[in-house]
Motif scaffolding. Structure first.
Motif, PDB file in Angstrom:
ATOM      1  N   LEU A   1      59.677  78.826  60.194  1.00 17.21           N
ATOM      2  CA  LEU A   1      59.162  79.406  59.068  1.00 17.21           C
ATOM      3  C   LEU A   1      60.217  80.486  58.571  1.00 17.21           C
ATOM      4  O   LEU A   1      60.557  80.599  57.245  1.00 17.21           O
ATOM      5  CB  LEU A   1      57.900  80.649  59.325  1.00 17.21           C
ATOM      6  N   GLY A   2      60.948  81.145  59.457  1.00 22.10           N
ATOM      7  CA  GLY A   2      62.177  81.843  59.021  1.00 22.10           C
ATOM      8  C   GLY A   2      63.294  81.149  58.239  1.00 22.10           C
ATOM      9  O   GLY A   2      63.842  81.520  57.360  1.00 22.10           O
ATOM     10  N   THR A   3      63.302  79.863  58.858  1.00 22.86           N
ATOM     11  CA  THR A   3      64.449  78.757  58.181  1.00 22.86           C
ATOM     12  C   THR A   3      63.870  78.433  57.002  1.00 22.86           C
ATOM     13  O   THR A   3      64.480  78.284  55.890  1.00 22.86           O
ATOM     14  CB  THR A   3      64.745  77.833  59.090  1.00 22.86           C
ATOM     15  N   LEU A   4      62.726  78.200  56.748  1.00 18.59           N
ATOM     16  CA  LEU A   4      61.921  77.587  55.364  1.00 18.59           C
ATOM     17  C   LEU A   4      62.203  78.594  54.511  1.00 18.59           C
ATOM     18  O   LEU A   4      62.422  78.341  53.435  1.00 18.59           O
ATOM     19  CB  LEU A   4      60.586  77.249  55.990  1.00 18.59           C
ATOM     20  N   CYS A   5      61.976  79.868  54.834  1.00 17.78           N
ATOM     21  CA  CYS A   5      61.910  80.791  53.860  1.00 17.78           C
ATOM     22  C   CYS A   5      63.244  81.669  53.397  1.00 17.78           C
ATOM     23  O   CYS A   5      63.352  82.657  52.459  1.00 17.78           O
ATOM     24  CB  CYS A   5      60.976  81.986  54.311  1.00 17.78           C
ATOM     25  N   HIS A   6      64.362  81.440  54.165  1.00 20.89           N
ATOM     26  CA  HIS A   6      65.604  82.122  54.298  1.00 20.89           C
ATOM     27  C   HIS A   6      66.006  82.333  53.003  1.00 20.89           C
ATOM     28  O   HIS A   6      66.820  83.460  52.774  1.00 20.89           O
ATOM     29  CB  HIS A   6      66.494  81.770  55.445  1.00 20.89           C
ATOM     30  N   ASP A   7      66.174  81.395  52.150  1.00 19.63           N
ATOM     31  CA  ASP A   7      66.597  81.428  50.839  1.00 19.63           C
ATOM     32  C   ASP A   7      65.663  81.644  49.788  1.00 19.63           C
ATOM     33  O   ASP A   7      66.210  81.331  48.620  1.00 19.63           O
ATOM     34  CB  ASP A   7      67.776  80.333  50.784  1.00 19.63           C
ATOM     35  N   LEU A   8      64.704  81.869  49.893  1.00 19.38           N
ATOM     36  CA  LEU A   8      63.533  82.218  48.941  1.00 19.38           C
ATOM     37  C   LEU A   8      64.009  82.984  47.781  1.00 19.38           C
ATOM     38  O   LEU A   8      63.532  83.304  46.606  1.00 19.38           O
ATOM     39  CB  LEU A   8      62.135  82.555  49.402  1.00 19.38           C
ATOM     40  N   GLY A   9      65.046  83.851  48.248  1.00 14.94           N
ATOM     41  CA  GLY A   9      65.509  85.014  47.321  1.00 14.94           C
ATOM     42  C   GLY A   9      66.476  84.282  46.330  1.00 14.94           C
ATOM     43  O   GLY A   9      66.878  85.213  45.025  1.00 14.94           O
ATOM     44  N   LYS A  10      67.040  83.369  46.405  1.00 15.97           N
ATOM     45  CA  LYS A  10      67.890  82.603  45.747  1.00 15.97           C
ATOM     46  C   LYS A  10      67.541  82.440  44.253  1.00 15.97           C
ATOM     47  O   LYS A  10      68.540  82.745  43.401  1.00 15.97           O
ATOM     48  CB  LYS A  10      68.758  81.501  46.353  1.00 15.97           C
ATOM     49  N   PRO A  11      66.534  81.831  43.909  1.00 11.17           N
ATOM     50  CA  PRO A  11      66.212  81.376  42.723  1.00 11.17           C
ATOM     51  C   PRO A  11      66.238  82.874  41.698  1.00 11.17           C
ATOM     52  O   PRO A  11      66.813  82.630  40.467  1.00 11.17           O
ATOM     53  CB  PRO A  11      64.667  81.073  42.587  1.00 11.17           C
ATOM     54  N   GLY A  12      66.041  83.964  42.035  1.00 12.66           N
ATOM     55  CA  GLY A  12      65.866  85.195  41.272  1.00 12.66           C
ATOM     56  C   GLY A  12      67.112  85.769  41.304  1.00 12.66           C
ATOM     57  O   GLY A  12      67.489  86.860  40.462  1.00 12.66           O
ATOM     58  N   THR A  13      68.087  85.226  42.008  1.00 14.26           N
ATOM     59  CA  THR A  13      69.433  86.084  42.171  1.00 14.26           C
ATOM     60  C   THR A  13      70.561  85.334  41.928  1.00 14.26           C
ATOM     61  O   THR A  13      71.775  85.841  41.552  1.00 14.26           O
ATOM     62  CB  THR A  13      69.622  86.705  43.700  1.00 14.26           C
ATOM     63  N   THR A  14      70.449  83.994  41.777  1.00 13.13           N
ATOM     64  CA  THR A  14      71.850  83.181  41.514  1.00 13.13           C
ATOM     65  C   THR A  14      72.285  83.178  40.090  1.00 13.13           C
ATOM     66  O   THR A  14      71.394  83.091  39.121  1.00 13.13           O
ATOM     67  CB  THR A  14      71.224  81.458  41.882  1.00 13.13           C
ATOM     68  N   LYS A  15      73.629  83.566  40.243  1.00 14.89           N
ATOM     69  CA  LYS A  15      74.365  83.669  38.805  1.00 14.89           C
ATOM     70  C   LYS A  15      75.678  83.196  38.878  1.00 14.89           C
ATOM     71  O   LYS A  15      76.231  82.919  40.156  1.00 14.89           O
ATOM     72  CB  LYS A  15      74.397  85.242  38.489  1.00 14.89           C
ATOM     73  N   GLU A  16      76.055  82.603  37.740  1.00 16.74           N
ATOM     74  CA  GLU A  16      77.735  82.181  37.928  1.00 16.74           C
ATOM     75  C   GLU A  16      78.609  83.467  37.598  1.00 16.74           C
ATOM     76  O   GLU A  16      78.269  84.226  36.600  1.00 16.74           O
ATOM     77  CB  GLU A  16      78.020  81.110  36.809  1.00 16.74           C
TER      78      GLU A  16
END
Length: 221
Positions: free
Chosen positions: A59-74
């Motif tokens: 579960l930790g691996t599944l969720c580890h990057d759930l924050g990327k959609p809201g923080t990803t920028k160029e």
């Protein structure tokens, strides 16, 4: 995903496929692709764990990057996701709520998964600063999340990519953890409440304050 049920059972995962990553560090592509590769790696790392801890790693691996959609920028021509670890806590909690995940066999599964998400970059960060890192930093980290589980999630994260990315930082981290014997919990406190009372301190808030101060010094020693 191919059954079309993902938006219903795990909507937090849906945006991962539309979230790009820096090709230098993630040549495999988007966050969803990376997450699937990391899950494959995590599956290889749980054979020796009891079921609740094995589930925590998955579960930790599944969720580890759930924050990327809201923080990803160029930024300056690079794709970055600053602060995605902390940003991943809220969607992780939402997913765990939907799946009614709390404790398993008295193991604090929910708390551990959240800790794994929040701290999954810590092994790498500690390695990068290894010349300045004190044992206290690792001891304090082991109080928040089981360090052995964190090692496994961080390793899966590192290997869940296309290309040659040896998990040097993770192996360094688990070596430090084992030397300190804090694989599953922080150090046991030297001083206990009854010890303080025997010294003449009346039971009450003062005892807790003394115990906290002594334990902090213990972690630093």
């Amino acid at each position: 995903a191919q059954w079309g049920q993902l938006p219903t059972i795990a909507p937090e995962l849906v945006p991962l496929a539309d979230t790009p990553q820096d090709p230098e560090w993630h040549p495999e592509g988007d966050v969803w692709t990376h997450t699937l590769l990391a899950l494959d790696e995590a599956r290889r790392l749980i054979e020796d764990l009891d079921p609740p801890r094995a589930l925590a790693v998955m579960l930790g691996t599944l969720c580890h990057d759930l924050g990327k959609p809201g923080t990803t920028k160029e930024e300056d021509g690079r794709i970055r996701s600053r602060g995605h670890e902390e940003a991943g806590v809220a969607p992780t909690l939402a997913l765990l709520d939907r799946w009614n995940i709390h404790t398993r066999e008295s193991f604090p599964l929910r708390d551990q998964v959240v800790g794994l998400v929040r701290d999954h970059l810590k092994p790498g960060a500690l390695y990068q600063a290894r010349g300045e890192v004190s044992v206290a930093a690792i001891r304090r980290l082991s109080r928040r999340v089981e360090a052995d589980l964190l090692y496994r999630v961080a390793r899966a994260d590192c290997l869940g990519r296309k290309g040659d990315f040896p998990p040097v930082a993770m192996e360094w981290f688990i070596e430090q953890v084992r030397e300190l014997s804090v694989e599953r919990s922080g150090p046991a406190p030297f001083l206990r409440g009854r010890d303080v009372v025997e010294l003449g301190v009346k039971p009450g808030p003062a005892v807790g304050k003394i115990l906290a101060e002594v334990y902090e010094r213990q972690l630093d020693s």
